[in-house]
Design a protein around this motif. Structure first.
Motif, PDB file in Angstrom:
ATOM      1  N   ARG A  11      33.612  67.335  62.663  1.00 35.84           N
ATOM      2  CA  ARG A  11      32.964  66.576  63.841  1.00 35.84           C
ATOM      3  C   ARG A  11      32.907  67.668  64.547  1.00 35.84           C
ATOM      4  NH1 ARG A  11      30.553  61.262  64.535  1.00 35.84           N
ATOM      5  NH2 ARG A  11      30.980  60.518  62.569  1.00 35.84           N
ATOM      6  N   ALA A  12      32.079  67.633  66.059  1.00 36.96           N
ATOM      7  CA  ALA A  12      32.402  68.587  67.448  1.00 36.96           C
ATOM      8  C   ALA A  12      33.535  68.649  67.599  1.00 36.96           C
ATOM      9  CB  ALA A  12      30.648  68.230  67.936  1.00 36.96           C
ATOM     10  N   ALA A  13      33.917  69.201  69.064  1.00 38.81           N
ATOM     11  CA  ALA A  13      35.441  68.969  69.170  1.00 38.81           C
ATOM     12  C   ALA A  13      35.085  67.956  70.426  1.00 38.81           C
ATOM     13  CB  ALA A  13      35.142  70.508  70.260  1.00 38.81           C
ATOM     14  N   PRO A  14      36.244  67.587  70.736  1.00 39.22           N
ATOM     15  CA  PRO A  14      36.638  66.073  71.253  1.00 39.22           C
ATOM     16  C   PRO A  14      35.665  66.386  72.866  1.00 39.22           C
ATOM     17  CG  PRO A  14      38.539  66.542  70.512  1.00 39.22           C
ATOM     18  CD  PRO A  14      37.666  67.931  69.697  1.00 39.22           C
ATOM     19  N   ASP A  15      36.063  67.559  73.013  1.00 38.93           N
ATOM     20  CA  ASP A  15      35.440  67.682  74.417  1.00 38.93           C
ATOM     21  C   ASP A  15      33.607  67.898  74.424  1.00 38.93           C
ATOM     22  OD1 ASP A  15      35.747  70.388  73.637  1.00 38.93           O
ATOM     23  OD2 ASP A  15      35.669  71.397  74.596  1.00 38.93           O
ATOM     24  N   THR A  16      33.047  68.622  73.203  1.00 38.58           N
ATOM     25  CA  THR A  16      31.397  67.871  73.285  1.00 38.58           C
ATOM     26  C   THR A  16      31.351  66.897  72.955  1.00 38.58           C
ATOM     27  OG1 THR A  16      31.909  70.498  72.264  1.00 38.58           O
ATOM     28  CG2 THR A  16      30.299  69.059  71.827  1.00 38.58           C
ATOM     29  N   ARG A  17      31.756  66.174  72.260  1.00 38.90           N
ATOM     30  CA  ARG A  17      31.764  64.657  72.155  1.00 38.90           C
ATOM     31  C   ARG A  17      31.565  63.758  73.483  1.00 38.90           C
ATOM     32  NH1 ARG A  17      35.203  64.402  67.595  1.00 38.90           N
ATOM     33  NH2 ARG A  17      35.570  62.274  68.030  1.00 38.90           N
ATOM     34  N   GLU A  18      32.910  64.431  73.908  1.00 38.80           N
ATOM     35  CA  GLU A  18      32.741  63.417  75.014  1.00 38.80           C
ATOM     36  C   GLU A  18      31.391  63.442  76.277  1.00 38.80           C
ATOM     37  OE1 GLU A  18      35.959  62.327  78.481  1.00 38.80           O
ATOM     38  OE2 GLU A  18      36.047  64.605  77.434  1.00 38.80           O
ATOM     39  N   ALA A  19      31.626  64.838  76.276  1.00 36.17           N
ATOM     40  CA  ALA A  19      30.260  65.072  77.458  1.00 36.17           C
ATOM     41  C   ALA A  19      28.889  65.647  76.801  1.00 36.17           C
ATOM     42  CB  ALA A  19      29.668  67.204  76.631  1.00 36.17           C
ATOM     43  N   ALA A  20      28.663  64.918  75.608  1.00 34.15           N
ATOM     44  CA  ALA A  20      27.218  64.322  74.983  1.00 34.15           C
ATOM     45  C   ALA A  20      26.962  62.714  75.171  1.00 34.15           C
ATOM     46  CB  ALA A  20      27.289  64.138  73.327  1.00 34.15           C
ATOM     47  N   PHE A  21      28.633  62.060  75.176  1.00 31.09           N
ATOM     48  CA  PHE A  21      28.701  60.916  75.414  1.00 31.09           C
ATOM     49  C   PHE A  21      27.991  60.599  76.993  1.00 31.09           C
ATOM     50  CE2 PHE A  21      30.826  57.587  77.158  1.00 31.09           C
ATOM     51  CZ  PHE A  21      30.075  56.224  76.163  1.00 31.09           C
ATOM     52  N   HIS A  22      28.461  61.519  77.513  1.00 30.66           N
ATOM     53  CA  HIS A  22      28.597  61.041  79.037  1.00 30.66           C
ATOM     54  C   HIS A  22      26.811  61.366  79.544  1.00 30.66           C
ATOM     55  CE1 HIS A  22      31.650  60.357  81.397  1.00 30.66           C
ATOM     56  NE2 HIS A  22      31.971  60.408  80.692  1.00 30.66           N
ATOM     57  N   ASP A  23      26.044  62.217  78.475  1.00 29.53           N
ATOM     58  CA  ASP A  23      25.095  62.785  79.316  1.00 29.53           C
ATOM     59  C   ASP A  23      23.724  61.549  78.583  1.00 29.53           C
ATOM     60  OD1 ASP A  23      25.273  64.997  80.135  1.00 29.53           O
ATOM     61  OD2 ASP A  23      25.163  66.363  78.131  1.00 29.53           O
ATOM     62  N   ARG A  24      24.321  61.062  77.290  1.00 29.77           N
ATOM     63  CA  ARG A  24      23.652  60.009  76.742  1.00 29.77           C
ATOM     64  C   ARG A  24      23.190  58.583  77.708  1.00 29.77           C
ATOM     65  NH1 ARG A  24      25.516  61.521  72.280  1.00 29.77           N
ATOM     66  NH2 ARG A  24      27.474  60.219  72.053  1.00 29.77           N
ATOM     67  N   ALA A  25      24.963  58.300  78.588  1.00 29.85           N
ATOM     68  CA  ALA A  25      25.303  57.187  79.251  1.00 29.85           C
ATOM     69  C   ALA A  25      24.361  57.500  80.407  1.00 29.85           C
ATOM     70  CB  ALA A  25      26.624  56.986  79.381  1.00 29.85           C
ATOM     71  N   ARG A  26      24.012  58.596  80.817  1.00 28.24           N
ATOM     72  CA  ARG A  26      23.113  58.948  81.835  1.00 28.24           C
ATOM     73  C   ARG A  26      22.105  58.447  82.140  1.00 28.24           C
ATOM     74  NH1 ARG A  26      25.132  64.425  81.449  1.00 28.24           N
ATOM     75  NH2 ARG A  26      26.663  64.501  82.831  1.00 28.24           N
ATOM     76  N   ARG A  27      21.322  58.601  80.498  1.00 33.89           N
ATOM     77  CA  ARG A  27      19.505  58.222  80.262  1.00 33.89           C
ATOM     78  C   ARG A  27      19.351  56.696  80.766  1.00 33.89           C
ATOM     79  NH1 ARG A  27      19.972  60.898  75.001  1.00 33.89           N
ATOM     80  NH2 ARG A  27      20.612  63.026  75.841  1.00 33.89           N
ATOM     81  N   LEU A  28      21.241  55.667  80.698  1.00 37.63           N
ATOM     82  CA  LEU A  28      20.934  54.168  80.845  1.00 37.63           C
ATOM     83  C   LEU A  28      21.128  54.008  82.322  1.00 37.63           C
ATOM     84  CD1 LEU A  28      23.182  53.653  77.735  1.00 37.63           C
ATOM     85  CD2 LEU A  28      21.162  52.991  78.012  1.00 37.63           C
ATOM     86  N   SER A  29      21.055  54.682  83.441  1.00 36.34           N
ATOM     87  CA  SER A  29      20.726  54.758  84.504  1.00 36.34           C
ATOM     88  C   SER A  29      20.423  52.726  85.550  1.00 36.34           C
ATOM     89  CB  SER A  29      20.586  55.516  85.172  1.00 36.34           C
ATOM     90  OG  SER A  29      18.913  55.778  85.817  1.00 36.34           O
ATOM     91  N   ASN A  30      19.575  52.523  84.240  1.00 36.25           N
ATOM     92  CA  ASN A  30      18.502  51.917  84.913  1.00 36.25           C
ATOM     93  C   ASN A  30      18.985  49.801  84.054  1.00 36.25           C
ATOM     94  OD1 ASN A  30      17.842  51.781  82.808  1.00 36.25           O
ATOM     95  ND2 ASN A  30      15.789  51.223  82.679  1.00 36.25           N
ATOM     96  N   VAL A  31      20.062  50.257  83.547  1.00 38.15           N
ATOM     97  CA  VAL A  31      21.049  49.321  82.916  1.00 38.15           C
ATOM     98  C   VAL A  31      21.951  48.341  84.084  1.00 38.15           C
ATOM     99  CG1 VAL A  31      22.723  48.185  81.461  1.00 38.15           C
ATOM    100  CG2 VAL A  31      20.795  49.840  80.396  1.00 38.15           C
ATOM    101  N   ASN A  32      22.323  47.228  84.211  1.00 39.88           N
ATOM    102  CA  ASN A  32      22.821  46.612  85.038  1.00 39.88           C
ATOM    103  C   ASN A  32      24.516  46.428  84.998  1.00 39.88           C
ATOM    104  OD1 ASN A  32      23.984  45.510  87.584  1.00 39.88           O
ATOM    105  ND2 ASN A  32      22.887  43.426  87.172  1.00 39.88           N
ATOM    106  N   HIS A  33      25.493  47.630  85.241  1.00 41.59           N
ATOM    107  CA  HIS A  33      25.881  47.632  84.416  1.00 41.59           C
ATOM    108  C   HIS A  33      27.262  46.864  85.018  1.00 41.59           C
ATOM    109  CE1 HIS A  33      24.431  51.819  83.414  1.00 41.59           C
ATOM    110  NE2 HIS A  33      25.113  51.676  82.700  1.00 41.59           N
ATOM    111  N   ARG A  34      28.078  46.213  83.841  1.00 36.61           N
ATOM    112  CA  ARG A  34      29.563  45.487  84.501  1.00 36.61           C
ATOM    113  C   ARG A  34      30.390  45.454  83.905  1.00 36.61           C
ATOM    114  NH1 ARG A  34      27.523  41.272  87.556  1.00 36.61           N
ATOM    115  NH2 ARG A  34      25.473  40.139  87.168  1.00 36.61           N
ATOM    116  N   LEU A  35      30.789  46.854  83.478  1.00 37.64           N
ATOM    117  CA  LEU A  35      32.028  47.310  82.295  1.00 37.64           C
ATOM    118  C   LEU A  35      32.017  48.533  83.247  1.00 37.64           C
ATOM    119  CD1 LEU A  35      33.636  46.660  80.326  1.00 37.64           C
ATOM    120  CD2 LEU A  35      31.846  48.110  78.884  1.00 37.64           C
ATOM    121  N   THR A  36      33.206  49.566  83.032  1.00 41.83           N
ATOM    122  CA  THR A  36      33.517  50.348  83.580  1.00 41.83           C
ATOM    123  C   THR A  36      34.041  51.392  82.486  1.00 41.83           C
ATOM    124  OG1 THR A  36      34.408  49.744  86.095  1.00 41.83           O
ATOM    125  CG2 THR A  36      35.758  52.387  85.343  1.00 41.83           C
TER     126      THR A  36
END
Length: 74
Positions: A11-36
């Motif tokens: 697998r990619a390094a943990p910091d790379t996977r964390e950055a990818a997770f945040h990149d994907r989450a940015r695309r969900l900005s129109n979702v009404n989040h109720r979870l931090t």
């Protein structure tokens, strides 16, 4: 919810996977989040400790925060 990215074989390094997770989450900005969601990597958590600013909140930029500084869930 706290998410820790740990080293894993083939697998990619943990910091790379964390950055990818945040990149994907940015695309969900129109979702009404109720979870931090806050993320970190196991190497950073091990070196610094959970009470240090190691947590990065999804949708809140690159800054890292301590557990006590995380936003409260809505």
């Amino acid at each position: 919810m706290l998410v820790v990215f740990a080293p894993a074989p083939r697998r990619a390094a943990p910091d790379t996977r964390e950055a990818a997770f945040h990149d994907r989450a940015r695309r969900l900005s129109n979702v009404n989040h109720r979870l931090t969601v806050a993320t970190t990597t196991l190497p950073l958590l091990t070196r610094q400790g959970a009470d240090r600013p190691v947590w990065r909140v999804v949708g809140h930029g690159e800054d890292r925060r301590s557990l006590t500084a995380l936003p409260k869930a809505r």
